[in-house]
Motif scaffolding. Structure first.
Motif, short mmCIF file in Angstrom:
data_model
loop_
_atom_site.label_atom_id
_atom_site.label_comp_id
_atom_site.label_asym_id
_atom_site.label_seq_id
_atom_site.Cartn_x
_atom_site.Cartn_y
_atom_site.Cartn_z
N HIS A 220 0.85 -1.20 0.00
CA HIS A 220 0.00 0.00 0.00
C HIS A 220 0.88 1.25 0.00
O HIS A 220 1.93 1.28 0.65
CB HIS A 220 -0.89 -0.01 1.25
CG HIS A 220 -1.93 1.07 1.26
ND1 HIS A 220 -2.97 1.10 0.38
CD2 HIS A 220 -2.07 2.14 2.07
CE1 HIS A 220 -3.73 2.15 0.65
NE2 HIS A 220 -3.20 2.80 1.66
N CYS A 221 0.46 2.27 -0.72
CA CYS A 221 1.21 3.52 -0.80
C CYS A 221 1.40 4.13 0.60
O CYS A 221 0.53 4.02 1.47
CB CYS A 221 0.47 4.50 -1.70
SG CYS A 221 1.23 6.14 -1.81
N CYS A 222 2.54 4.79 0.80
CA CYS A 222 2.78 5.44 2.10
C CYS A 222 1.87 6.65 2.29
O CYS A 222 1.70 7.14 3.41
CB CYS A 222 4.24 5.88 2.19
SG CYS A 222 4.63 7.33 1.16
N GLY A 223 1.32 7.17 1.18
CA GLY A 223 0.47 8.36 1.27
C GLY A 223 1.13 9.62 0.77
O GLY A 223 0.52 10.69 0.79
N PHE A 224 2.39 9.50 0.31
CA PHE A 224 3.08 10.69 -0.19
C PHE A 224 2.26 11.28 -1.34
O PHE A 224 1.51 12.20 -1.15
CB PHE A 224 4.49 10.31 -0.61
CG PHE A 224 5.35 11.45 -1.06
CD1 PHE A 224 4.90 12.76 -1.06
CD2 PHE A 224 6.66 11.23 -1.47
CE1 PHE A 224 5.70 13.81 -1.47
CE2 PHE A 224 7.48 12.27 -1.89
CZ PHE A 224 7.00 13.55 -1.89
N GLY A 225 2.40 10.74 -2.52
CA GLY A 225 1.61 11.21 -3.66
C GLY A 225 1.84 12.68 -3.92
O GLY A 225 1.63 13.51 -3.04
N PHE A 226 2.24 13.06 -5.12
CA PHE A 226 2.59 14.46 -5.38
C PHE A 226 1.39 15.38 -5.25
O PHE A 226 1.51 16.54 -4.85
CB PHE A 226 3.23 14.59 -6.76
CG PHE A 226 4.51 13.81 -6.87
CD1 PHE A 226 5.45 13.86 -5.87
CD2 PHE A 226 4.76 13.00 -7.96
CE1 PHE A 226 6.62 13.14 -5.94
CE2 PHE A 226 5.93 12.28 -8.05
CZ PHE A 226 6.87 12.35 -7.04
N ARG A 227 0.21 14.89 -5.58
CA ARG A 227 -0.97 15.76 -5.45
C ARG A 227 -1.33 15.96 -3.97
O ARG A 227 -1.90 16.98 -3.60
CB ARG A 227 -2.15 15.19 -6.23
CG ARG A 227 -1.89 15.16 -7.73
CD ARG A 227 -3.10 14.72 -8.53
NE ARG A 227 -2.76 14.57 -9.94
CZ ARG A 227 -2.70 15.58 -10.81
NH1 ARG A 227 -2.96 16.80 -10.40
NH2 ARG A 227 -2.38 15.36 -12.07
N GLN A 228 -0.99 14.98 -3.15
CA GLN A 228 -1.17 15.18 -1.71
C GLN A 228 -0.10 16.13 -1.18
O GLN A 228 -0.35 16.93 -0.28
CB GLN A 228 -1.07 13.84 -0.95
CG GLN A 228 -2.31 12.98 -1.06
CD GLN A 228 -2.52 12.43 -2.44
OE1 GLN A 228 -3.32 12.97 -3.20
NE2 GLN A 228 -1.79 11.38 -2.80
N ILE A 239 -2.23 11.25 5.24
CA ILE A 239 -2.07 10.68 6.57
C ILE A 239 -2.97 9.45 6.74
O ILE A 239 -2.61 8.51 7.46
CB ILE A 239 -2.36 11.73 7.67
CG1 ILE A 239 -1.88 11.22 9.02
CG2 ILE A 239 -3.82 12.12 7.71
CD1 ILE A 239 -1.89 12.29 10.10
N ALA A 240 -4.10 9.41 6.06
CA ALA A 240 -4.98 8.24 6.15
C ALA A 240 -4.31 7.02 5.53
O ALA A 240 -4.46 5.90 6.03
CB ALA A 240 -6.31 8.53 5.44
#
Length: 360
Positions: A220-228, A239-240
Motif C-alpha cells: 500500500h502507498c505510504c500516502g506521499f503522492g505528489f498531489r497530496q 495521513i490516512a
C-alpha cells in the motif's frame, strides 16, 4: 505466496548493476528531508567499498515532481534529463546512479520512450544542442542507489560491526520494508524482484541479520503522492494512507521500517508523530513509535557509524530504542548539540522526543 514462489519470481526479475565507476545524482527531496543519507552513501561507497563515484555540482533536478504533477511538459523533462546524461558523458562515465526513486522512474520512462520512438529522442537532442550546446551518450547502466547497496550488501556486512539482531535476546530484528512506488510499479522489470515482491531491501535486511515482516498492506502507498504533497486540501488522504499501513503492521510488532524512496521515510516518520498528537496513538512494540530508516542509514548503523553523523537526530520518531536493541553506543547529548549547535546539557525534551524521555 510461499517462499518458494517468491524465489521463482525474484529469479525472473534480476537486473545488471555496475561494479564501479558511478556518476551519482542527488535527490531534491532527500537533500531537504534526510540530507545525511546521501552523504552516508558517498562515504560508504568511497571509504568502505573503495568505489569510484563522481557527482557534478552543476547537475539539476530531473523535474520528476513537476512532470508527474502535470506542471512540467514531458518534452521539457526529457531535455532536462538529456542534460544530466550529457554531464555524465562529459565526465567520462557510463554508469548512471540516482538517489531518487522518482528520478529513477522518470529516467527509465524516458529511456524506454527513446527506445520505442527514436524520432522523439532526435528532437530532444536538437533541443539540448540549441539550449546548451551539449551532446550525450545514453547510460550503459542505470541503477537506483539502493540497487548498488543491494549488490554490495555482503561487502557491507563484512566490514560491519553490528547486525540486525536484538543483543539482549539474540532474535533477528523484525523489519518492515517499504519500496517506493516509482521503483517497482512503473517498470517492474527494471527493479530487483518485480512489483509484488521486490527484493532490493529484503536482500539487505536478510543479509544483515534481520527478519522481513510480511503484512496485509505491505504494498500500500505510504500516502506521499505528489498531489497530496502539493495540494494542501489533500493532506488528509496522505495521513490516512500512512495510518492504514501502521494499523496493518502493528500486530507484527516491527522494530523498524526500511525505505528506499525520498518521500516515504519522511511521511512514515512525520505522520506517526501527527497521529500521536491527533489521536494519542503510538505504534511499535515498545510504545515509542516505529523508527523509519533509509537504507543508507541502516547500512551506516551496521558499519558502526555514529547515529548523529548519519542524521538520525532529524527523525521525528526516536531511533534510540533500535540503537539499544542493536547494542550500538551513542551519546544522547551529542544529539541535541547537533540540532542546536550548542551544548544544551539537560534541556527540556523537544516535542519530537516526547516518546523517548530517557534521552534527556
Amino acid at each position: 505466496m510461499k517462499t518458494e514462489g517468491k524465489k521463482r519470481v525474484w529469479n525472473d526479475y534480476q537486473k545488471e548493476i555496475a561494479d564501479d565507476n558511478f556518476f551519482y545524482v542527488r535527490s531534491c527531496v532527500r537533500q531537504n528531508f534526510f540530507p545525511g543519507s546521501e552523504k552516508t552513501f558517498l562515504r560508504i561507497m568511497k571509504d568502505e567499498l573503495g568505489k569510484n563515484v563522481f557527482e557534478n555540482p552543476s547537475h539539476t533536478t530531473c523535474s520528476g515532481i513537476g512532470y508527474h504533477s502535470d506542471i512540467v511538459p514531458f518534452e521539457t523533462a526529457m531535455t532536462m534529463v538529456a542534460r544530466q546524461f550529457a554531464l555524465m558523458t562529459e565526465a567520462g562515465y557510463e554508469n548512471f546512479v540516482t538517489s531518487c526513486i522518482t528520478s529513477f522512474g522518470l529516467y527509465t520512462e524516458i529511456l524506454e520512450t527513446w527506445h520505442h520512438f527514436p524520432g522523439i529522442e532526435e528532437r530532444i537532442k536538437e533541443n539540448l544542442r540549441k539550449a546548451t550546446g551539449r551532446e550525450y551518450i545514453k547510460p550503459k547502466n542505470l541503477s537506483h542507489a539502493s540497487d548498488v547497496f543491494f549488490k554490495f550488501r555482503k561487502n557491507i556486512l563484512a566490514n560491519g560491526k553490528y547486525r540486525l539482531v536484538d543483543q539482549s535476546t539474540g532474535r533477528p530484528l523484525r523489519i518492515v520494508e517499504h519500496i517506493g512506488c516509482h521503483y517497482s510499479k512503473m517498470f517492474p522489470s527494471k527493479g530487483v524482484g518485480g512489483a509484488e515482491y521486490p527484493y532490493v531491501l529484503v536482500g539487505m535486511i536478510e543479509t544483515w541479520g534481520g527478519e522481513v515482516i510480511d503484512y496485509p498492506e505491505r504494498r500500500h502507498c505510504c500516502g506521499f503522492g505528489f498531489r497530496q504533497y502539493l495540494v494542501q486540501a489533500n493532506r488528509g488522504y496522505s495521513i490516512a494512507c500512512s495510518k492504514k499501513k501502521f494499523d496493518s503492521m502493528e500486530p507484527y510488532r516491527p522494530d523498524a521500517i526500511l525505505t528506499n524512496c525520498p518521500g516515504c521515510p519522511m511521511f512514515l516518520d512525520r505522520w506517526q508523530y501527527a497521529i500521536s498528537e491527533m489521536e494519542g496513538k503510538t505504534y511499535g512494540g515498545n510504545g515509542y513509535g516505529i523508527p523509519v530508516l533509509t537504507y543508507e542509514e541502516m547500512a551506516g548503523l551496521i558499519l558502526g557509524y555514529d547515529p548523529w553523523d548519519l542524521g538520525l537526530q532529524v527523525h521525528q520518531v526516536p531511533v534510540e530504542p533500535l540503537l539499544d536493541k542493536m547494542g550500538l553506543p551513542y551519546d544522547p547529548s551529542k544529539k541535541f548539540k547537533s540540532i542546536t549547535g550548542e551544548d544544551m546539557g539537560q534541556p527540556e525534551a523537544p516535542s519530537f522526543l516526547k516518546f523517548y524521555p530517557e534521552t534527556v
